[in-house]
Design a protein around this motif. Structure first.
Motif, PDB file in Angstrom:
ATOM      1  N   ASN A 150      -6.951   7.555  -6.400  1.00 59.90           N
ATOM      2  CA  ASN A 150      -7.412   6.591  -4.781  1.00 59.90           C
ATOM      3  C   ASN A 150      -8.184   5.685  -6.105  1.00 59.90           C
ATOM      4  O   ASN A 150      -7.890   4.222  -6.080  1.00 59.90           O
ATOM      5  N   THR A 151      -8.808   6.113  -7.176  1.00 63.96           N
ATOM      6  CA  THR A 151      -8.942   4.658  -7.906  1.00 63.96           C
ATOM      7  C   THR A 151      -8.266   3.636  -8.910  1.00 63.96           C
ATOM      8  O   THR A 151      -8.298   2.656  -8.845  1.00 63.96           O
ATOM      9  N   THR A 177       1.434  -1.180  -0.078  1.00 67.38           N
ATOM     10  CA  THR A 177      -0.065   0.029   0.190  1.00 67.38           C
ATOM     11  C   THR A 177       1.059   0.835  -0.050  1.00 67.38           C
ATOM     12  O   THR A 177       1.750   1.458   0.534  1.00 67.38           O
ATOM     13  N   ARG A 201       1.313   4.866   0.477  1.00 69.70           N
ATOM     14  CA  ARG A 201       0.515   5.826   0.862  1.00 69.70           C
ATOM     15  C   ARG A 201       0.838   7.302   0.250  1.00 69.70           C
ATOM     16  O   ARG A 201       2.226   7.536   0.183  1.00 69.70           O
ATOM     17  N   LYS A 261      -3.198   4.296  -2.320  1.00 70.25           N
ATOM     18  CA  LYS A 261      -3.866   5.429  -0.318  1.00 70.25           C
ATOM     19  C   LYS A 261      -3.572   6.634  -0.514  1.00 70.25           C
ATOM     20  O   LYS A 261      -2.803   7.635   0.155  1.00 70.25           O
ATOM     21  N   TYR A 262      -4.640   7.858  -0.441  1.00 75.40           N
ATOM     22  CA  TYR A 262      -4.261   8.921  -0.945  1.00 75.40           C
ATOM     23  C   TYR A 262      -5.352   9.901  -0.535  1.00 75.40           C
ATOM     24  O   TYR A 262      -6.126   9.410  -0.779  1.00 75.40           O
ATOM     25  N   GLU A 263      -4.229  10.878   1.256  1.00 76.24           N
ATOM     26  CA  GLU A 263      -4.989  11.610   1.452  1.00 76.24           C
ATOM     27  C   GLU A 263      -4.722  12.997   1.266  1.00 76.24           C
ATOM     28  O   GLU A 263      -3.814  13.374   1.366  1.00 76.24           O
ATOM     29  N   ARG A 276      -6.711  13.134  -6.586  1.00 76.44           N
ATOM     30  CA  ARG A 276      -6.946  12.568  -5.510  1.00 76.44           C
ATOM     31  C   ARG A 276      -8.069  11.496  -5.786  1.00 76.44           C
ATOM     32  O   ARG A 276      -7.671  10.098  -5.593  1.00 76.44           O
ATOM     33  N   LYS A 277      -8.417  11.366  -6.212  1.00 73.18           N
ATOM     34  CA  LYS A 277     -10.330  10.176  -6.733  1.00 73.18           C
ATOM     35  C   LYS A 277      -8.980  10.206  -8.511  1.00 73.18           C
ATOM     36  O   LYS A 277      -9.736   8.009  -7.700  1.00 73.18           O
TER      37      LYS A 277
END
Length: 300
Positions: free
Chosen positions: A64-65, A38, A40, A69-71, A60-61
């Motif tokens: 993550n797609t 993962t 991050r 794991k993007y915050e 971000r979209k």
């Protein structure tokens, strides 16, 4: 037919960066699966600047797609320095984004260089730009298997031109770039000149010529530069910029706009045989590529 093939065949005059980026997104998805880890990423946004917010949400979209794991963290700009330093030390974070402008002055350069080079996804810090200036392709001394990072937007522009079959013509071509920022315009000028182009670079301080990655003084003006350039690449994020008129361009040139606002008067300049109106989707794809390279180089 591939995404790249579709973009070339159906849009001979105006290229679609979203279609061109598809194969790189798939490559990143496959690479993530191969790492079995993962990865991050944390993105810091400390501005209400609309283009920055739009870019941040799109990034971000897409991350993550694709499987990262993007915050995305909204922070006060005076807290950003503390947040960056904490993220540098957090071993669970493998990559850091900062969405600029923050202060829209030299303090932004300070913040950009505050990100440790082992987590600098956009490769805009001095560690990576010095390597580009020296044409050093290794991430760390003596480890030739670990490849250096390249700033995302310059790399995106090169990939677009390559996928459209035009980058093979860059050697001995004249290129004019309107933008000499430390994170986009200057690295792009260094890259193209290292690959054999005669690069003319313009910003508010006037023109420079880049030869083999190094800037030299020149007195060439805008008119002569545009009328003689095989490639014209613009990235001026200001409405006060005098947009490039079709008649200023050399016939059958390649024109690229990477600014958040159009830098050309015409939606599709007719003198350009190929026009790229934006590069954002490819930039995001190259950010993923850099994220994986950071993980493989420094965090496995």
């Amino acid at each position: 037919m591939t995404a790249s093939g579709t973009a070339i065949t159906n849009l001979m005059h105006s290229a679609d960066p979203t279609a061109l980026a598809t194969k790189y997104l798939e490559e990143s998805r496959a690479a993530l699966q191969n790492t079995n880890a993962t990865i991050r990423i944390v993105g810091f946004i400390a501005t209400d600047d609309k283009p920055s917010v739009t870019y941040a949400n799109a990034t971000r979209k897409t991350f993550n797609t694709t499987g990262f794991k993007y915050e995305l963290k909204k922070v006060a700009r005076l807290d950003l320095e503390t947040e960056i330093l904490a993220a540098n030390e957090d071993t669970s974070i493998h990559g850091i984004f900062i969405y600029f402008p923050v202060f829209n002055n030299q303090e932004d350069n300070y913040l950009r260089n505050l990100v440790t080079y082992t987590k600098d996804i956009e490769a805009g810090g001095s560690y990576w730009t010095r390597k580009m200036s020296a044409n050093d392709r290794s991430a760390t001394p003596g480890e030739i298997d670990k490849k250096a990072l390249v700033p995302c937007t310059p790399l995106a522009i090169v990939k677009i031109l390559d996928d459209l079959g035009e980058y093979k013509n860059i050697k001995n071509s004249r290129v004019t770039i309107f933008n000499r920022s430390e994170v986009i315009g200057r690295p792009l000028a260094m890259m193209l000149s290292n690959d054999g182009a005669d690069v003319l670079s313009f910003d508010v301080n006037g023109p420079l010529r880049f030869e083999a990655g190094r800037p030299v003084e020149t007195s060439v003006d805008r008119s002569k530069a545009l009328s003689s350039s095989d490639f014209v690449i613009t990235g001026v994020p200001s409405s006060s910029f005098h947009k490039i008129r079709n008649e200023e361009l050399k016939s059958n040139c390649i024109a690229v706009n990477f600014a958040s606002i159009p830098n050309f008067v015409d939606e599709r300049p007719s003198r350009a045989k190929l026009f790229v109106p934006r590069v954002g989707p490819m930039t995001v794809a190259m950010c993923m590529r850099n994220s994986i390279r950071l993980y493989e180089n420094f965090h496995q």
